[in-house]
Structure formats: structure tokens, C-alpha cells
Design an enzyme around this catalytic site. Structure first.
Site, short mmCIF file in Angstrom:
data_model
loop_
_atom_site.label_atom_id
_atom_site.label_comp_id
_atom_site.label_asym_id
_atom_site.label_seq_id
_atom_site.Cartn_x
_atom_site.Cartn_y
_atom_site.Cartn_z
N HIS A 1 0.88 -1.17 0.00
CA HIS A 1 0.00 0.00 0.00
C HIS A 1 0.93 1.22 0.00
O HIS A 1 2.02 1.16 0.59
CB HIS A 1 -0.84 0.11 1.27
CG HIS A 1 -1.74 -1.03 1.57
ND1 HIS A 1 -1.32 -2.16 2.23
CD2 HIS A 1 -3.06 -1.21 1.34
CE1 HIS A 1 -2.36 -2.99 2.38
NE2 HIS A 1 -3.42 -2.44 1.84
N ASP B 1 2.33 2.00 3.37
CA ASP B 1 3.28 1.04 3.98
C ASP B 1 4.71 1.51 3.74
O ASP B 1 5.63 1.13 4.46
CB ASP B 1 3.19 -0.34 3.32
CG ASP B 1 1.81 -0.94 3.35
OD1 ASP B 1 1.04 -0.57 4.25
OD2 ASP B 1 1.51 -1.78 2.48
N GLU C 1 -10.57 -7.29 -4.48
CA GLU C 1 -10.36 -8.32 -3.46
C GLU C 1 -11.62 -8.40 -2.60
O GLU C 1 -11.84 -7.55 -1.73
CB GLU C 1 -9.13 -7.95 -2.62
CG GLU C 1 -8.79 -8.99 -1.59
CD GLU C 1 -7.56 -8.59 -0.76
OE1 GLU C 1 -6.58 -8.07 -1.33
OE2 GLU C 1 -7.59 -8.79 0.46
N GLU D 1 -8.85 -13.94 -1.37
CA GLU D 1 -8.14 -14.18 -0.11
C GLU D 1 -8.86 -15.27 0.68
O GLU D 1 -10.07 -15.21 0.90
CB GLU D 1 -8.08 -12.88 0.71
CG GLU D 1 -7.41 -13.08 2.06
CD GLU D 1 -6.96 -11.77 2.71
OE1 GLU D 1 -6.57 -10.84 1.98
OE2 GLU D 1 -7.00 -11.70 3.94
N HIS E 1 -10.94 -14.23 3.67
CA HIS E 1 -12.13 -13.47 3.29
C HIS E 1 -13.23 -14.42 2.80
O HIS E 1 -14.41 -14.20 3.09
CB HIS E 1 -11.80 -12.46 2.20
CG HIS E 1 -10.85 -11.38 2.64
ND1 HIS E 1 -10.44 -10.37 1.80
CD2 HIS E 1 -10.23 -11.16 3.82
CE1 HIS E 1 -9.62 -9.56 2.45
NE2 HIS E 1 -9.47 -10.03 3.68
N ASP F 1 -4.56 -13.88 -2.23
CA ASP F 1 -3.96 -13.49 -0.95
C ASP F 1 -3.94 -14.75 -0.10
O ASP F 1 -4.98 -15.22 0.38
CB ASP F 1 -4.74 -12.34 -0.29
CG ASP F 1 -4.14 -10.98 -0.67
OD1 ASP F 1 -3.31 -10.95 -1.61
OD2 ASP F 1 -4.48 -9.97 -0.02
N ASP G 1 -10.96 -11.60 10.87
CA ASP G 1 -9.92 -11.85 9.88
C ASP G 1 -8.58 -12.04 10.61
O ASP G 1 -7.93 -11.05 10.96
CB ASP G 1 -9.89 -10.59 8.98
CG ASP G 1 -9.17 -10.79 7.69
OD1 ASP G 1 -8.81 -11.93 7.38
OD2 ASP G 1 -8.98 -9.79 6.97
N ASP H 1 -5.85 -13.56 9.50
CA ASP H 1 -4.68 -13.46 8.61
C ASP H 1 -3.52 -14.35 9.05
O ASP H 1 -2.38 -13.86 9.22
CB ASP H 1 -4.18 -12.00 8.55
CG ASP H 1 -5.04 -11.13 7.64
OD1 ASP H 1 -5.82 -11.68 6.84
OD2 ASP H 1 -4.91 -9.89 7.73
N ASP I 1 -0.71 -12.45 2.57
CA ASP I 1 -1.38 -11.41 3.36
C ASP I 1 -1.63 -12.04 4.73
O ASP I 1 -2.76 -12.38 5.09
CB ASP I 1 -2.68 -10.99 2.67
CG ASP I 1 -3.26 -9.74 3.30
OD1 ASP I 1 -2.70 -9.28 4.31
OD2 ASP I 1 -4.27 -9.23 2.79
C1 XUL Z 1 -7.58 -6.63 4.45
C2 XUL Z 1 -6.75 -7.06 3.31
C3 XUL Z 1 -5.88 -6.00 2.71
C4 XUL Z 1 -5.77 -6.10 1.22
C5 XUL Z 1 -5.03 -4.96 0.60
O1 XUL Z 1 -8.39 -7.61 4.96
O2 XUL Z 1 -6.78 -8.19 2.93
O3 XUL Z 1 -4.65 -6.08 3.31
O4 XUL Z 1 -5.15 -7.28 0.84
O5 XUL Z 1 -5.56 -3.73 0.90
CO CO Z 2 -5.73 -9.19 1.45
#
Ligand code: XUL
Ligand code: CO
Length: 437
Positions: free
Chosen positions: A100, A103, A231, A267, A270, A295, A306, A308, A337
């Protein structure tokens, strides 16, 4: 200067090694179904999790020191993160990164100053890329953290905020092109709503589409040839997110004429938050010709948010790779991610996490190829629909019959035989045979 001097290059040592800093399955040059593992699996490092996130949560501050010897919030720190990131990627043999805008540099109060910092850091990254085979997988703009995005970016009720989103996207596209990125991602961070008492959904969706059209026009103008991605995510931070899942995002893209320029970045965590399996969303994207990038992470199914996590469930990575192989590969890659757990706060843990994730996907690839080569699943599915290969079924497929003709056919038959057994228990045992042999 080394940030990770406890490890040299992480190498493949095979399934029996006990070396915590070696790959057990990821063997980049091994050929699977005619292609090298490294080509099947273009892995990427997520700048935000790996170089920025310290483990802050709702109940406490970070646990990992990611200052990399510099003062956070300075350009010196931004550059130290670049140095650390490249050392990290080179030691693991990771060929891509995703970022991003925010970042990369600390955001200033004035967007002009933020953009100047972004120019400086992207020059530095570009310099660093020379002499390595590391590239940018995709870039994006963070349109959710800054308080101005409290009501969304493209979906904001404020036209001024919409303009700031546009400005950030323009700059993030410039950076993506400058760094040779293959894709550009829209994750609709706060593009959603909490209550219809204060929200005009149609208005907001139209505005998001307008912003995406402008991004495509500008991107193509400056020579961006890659894919734009949506996404999907169903909730968090918003209660109702507009890009709920793959099917919803595809319908949106088609409705607003964006489907030629966009694909999806699916993702895992998600998809499961949407109440689907990861494999389901991959399949929906694939059959619509929109499986672009992944992702790569994993959620905790006991929790409703989430998490991650780094992927470790080989059943899931196998089914993911099965979809990817069937779809003929990705135009994008596998972006981790994912973040280490808050209590895994050392730099060693960052390496363990990537080794876990890369090995889980490598093993998934090996097993998915074995499922395809074994052929039991494919031939079972073919056989399951075989009533459409001849007779009335073939006519249905060819659209050669009317509803009246089908009704007459049914009347003659009086009662159909039951369809063949789904044999799910048998098929699951086939997968286990392949996974554990
Ligand atoms: C948030 C997510 C983000 C996107 C990029 O849940 O997955 O990090 O991948 O904005
Ligand atoms: Co993501």
C-alpha cells in the site's frame, strides 16, 4: 548490514530435515506438470504485515520491534524497511512484494509531501531491485486507515474525500507502474455501510464504479498493462461490505462495465468469513475467467474475524492448487497477506512463518497435481453428468428442446430413476489416499 544474521539463504533440504530454516517441500526448480515449482508459485511478501505490523491489537500495543535500527515515522526508517525487506525476500527466494502507498512512507499532513516521500522511496526501491530478480506483484492505495475514510473512499458522502481517494489511487498507480507491478488491487476497505438509515447504497455503488473507471483510464494512459483486481471481503471493518464475495464482485464489475479490465484477488480468510470455502470462491472466479491473484492466508474458523494466519492446512492449500492448476495458473501470484501471531514476536518467527506458508503451498501443489494425475475425481465428475452426453440430455445441453417437449418426455417416462450416488465418502477417502501416500 544484516537484519537477519541468524539465517543464511533458506534452501530445500527435503521432507526429513529437522532444520527449522530449511524448506521441506518447496523445491523451486522441481518440475510439476511441466512447470517449475517457482513458476507455479510466484510468492509475494506483503509489505504491511511483514515490515510494518508490530502485533498491535484492540487490547494492547505491538510486541515486535520493527524499527530496524531507525526511528519509526522517519524516511530513514522507511529506507531501513526496504533494506530489511530485500534481505528477507532474498534469503527466502521470494520474487515479489505487494504494497500500500502508506506502507512505504509515513503519511504527512499534506498530500504533496506524502507524494514527495513516495517518489524518494520508490527511487530507493528501484535502485534496490537492480541486480536482483525481485519484482512488484501489485500495488494499492490504503483508502481505509486515515480518518478521512471513516465513511469509505469511493463510497464516501464527501466529494472532497472522494478526490483524495482519487489522488492516492493516481499516485499508487504511478508507483505500481514505476516498480513494474503486474497488478493493481482494490480492496474495498471501508466501502460498505452500517445502516440504511443514513446510506444511499445505489449512489455509493455508482461512485465506486466511477472511481474504478477513472483508475482504469488513467492506468492505461500511463502504460499499465496488468490487471486491476477487486479483493472481495464480506465484513470487517464495515458491517456490510459491497464486495461481499467473488460472485458479488463479479456481478458488480459486469453491471458497471469493468469486467474487461478487472479480475479478482481471492483471499482465503475473506472467503471463509463470507461463509464459503476458499475453494468455492476460487472456483467462482475461475469459471468466470476472473481468477487473477491470491492473498494466501488462513482464518481461524472458531473466530468470526480476519486473523490473517500463515497458511498451514494442507487440505486447503491442496484444494486451492487444484483450482489454480485447473484454471491454468494465475496471472498474479500468491501474496502472503498473513501475519505472525502476536506472541510470535521475533524475526526468527517471520522466517518460520514464510517457510510454513511456502511449504504448505508447495505440498498443496504436489498433492493437487497427484489428484489430477490420479484422475479418479475427474472421471467421477464426468460420469456423474453423463446423462447429458446422449439423448434428451444432449438436446438440453444443445438447447434443442422446448419446455413442452421436456414435459412430454417426462409424461412418457412417468417416473425417473434416482440420480447416481454422490459417493462423497468414497471421494473423500480418495483424497486422503493421495494426501497421505
Ligand atoms: C484486508 C486485506 C488487505 C488487502 C489490501 O483484509 O486483505 O490487506 O489485501 O488492501
Ligand atoms: Co488481502
Amino acid at each position: 548490514m544484516s537484519y537477519f544474521d541468524f539465517v543464511e539463504k533458506v534452501k530445500y533440504e527435503g521432507p526429513d530435515t529437522k532444520n527449522p530454516f530449511a524448506f521441506r517441500y518447496y523445491d523451486p526448480d522441481r518440475v510439476i506438470l511441466g512447470k517449475k515449482m517457482s513458476e507455479h508459485l510466484p510468492f509475494a511478501m506483503a509489505w504491511w504485515h511483514n515490515l510494518c505490523a508490530t502485533g498491535t491489537d484492540m487490547f494492547g500495543p505491538g510486541t515486535t520491534d520493527k524499527s530496524f535500527g531507525a526511528v519509526p515515522g522517519t524516511m530513514e526508517h522507511a529506507k531501513a524497511k526496504v533494506d530489511a525487506g530485500f534481505e528477507f525476500m532474498q534469503k527466502l527466494g521470494i520474487k515479489y512484494f505487494c504494497f500500500h502507498d502508506v506502507d512505504l512512507v509515513p503519511e504527512a499532513d499534506d498530500i504533496n509531501e506524502t507524494n514527495r516521500r513516495l517518489d524518494e522511496i520508490s527511487d530507493y526501491i528501484l535502485e534496490k531491485m537492480k541486480g536482483t530478480d525481485i519484482k512488484c506483484l501489485w500495488g494499492t492505495a490504503n483508502l481505509f486507515s486515515n480518518p478521512r475514510y471513516m465513511n469509505g473512499a469511493g463510497s464516501s458522502n464527501s466529494a472532497d474525500v472522494f478526490c483524495f481517494a482519487a489522488a492516492q489511487i493516481k499516485k499508487a498507480l504511478d508507483l505500481t507502474v514505476k516498480l513494474g507491478g503486474k497488478g493493481y488491487v482494490f480492496w474495498g476497505g471501508r466501502e460498505g455501510y452500517e445502516s440504511l438509515l443514513n446510506t444511499d447504497v445505489k449512489f455509493e455503488l455508482e461512485n465506486i464504479a466511477t472511481l474504478m473507471h477513472m483508475a482504469v483510464e488513467y492506468g492505461r494512459k500511463i502504460g499499465f498493462k496488468g490487471d486491476f483486481y477487486i479483493e472481495p471481503k464480506p465484513k470487517e471493518p464495515m458491517k456490510h461490505q459491497y464486495d461481499f464475495d467473488a460472485a458479488t464482485a463479479i456481478a458488480f464489475l459486469r453491471q458497471y462495465g469493468l469486467d474487461k479490465d478487472f479480475k479478482l484477488n481471492i483471499e482465503a480468510n475473506h472467503a471463509t468469513l463470507a461463509g464459503h470455502t476458499f475453494q468455492h470462491d476460487l472456483r467462482i472466479a475461475a469459471i468466470n475467467g476472473m481468477l487473477g491473484s491470491i492473498d494466501a492466508n488462513e482464518g481461524d474458523l472458531f473466530l468470526g474475524w480476519d486473523t490473517d494466519e500463515f497458511p498451514y492446512n494442507v487440505y486447503e492449500t491442496t484444494m486451492c492448487m487444484y483450482e489454480v492448476l485447473k484454471a491454468g495458473g494465475l496471472t498474479g501470484g500468491f501474496n502472503f497477506d498473513a501475519k505472525t501471531r502476536r506472541s510470535s514476536y521475533t524475526f526468527e518467527d517471520m522466517f518460520h512463518a514464510f517457510i510454513l506458508g511456502m511449504d504448505a503451498f508447495a505440498l498443496g501443489l504436489i498433492k493437487a497435481a497427484a489428484i489430477i494425475e490420479d484422475g479418479t475425481i475427474d472421471s467421477f465428475i464426468k460420469e456423474r453428468y453423463s446423462s447429458y452426453e446422449t439423448g434428451i440430455g444432449k438436446k438440453i445441453r444443445n438447447r434443442e428442446v422446448t419446455l413442452e417437449e421436456l414435459a412430454a418426455y417426462a409424461a412418457e417416462l412417468k417416473k425417473p430413476e434416482l440420480p447416481g450416488s454422490g459417493r462423497l465418502e468414497y471421494l473423500r477417502s480418495v483424497i486422503n489416499r493421495i494426501l497421505f501416500s
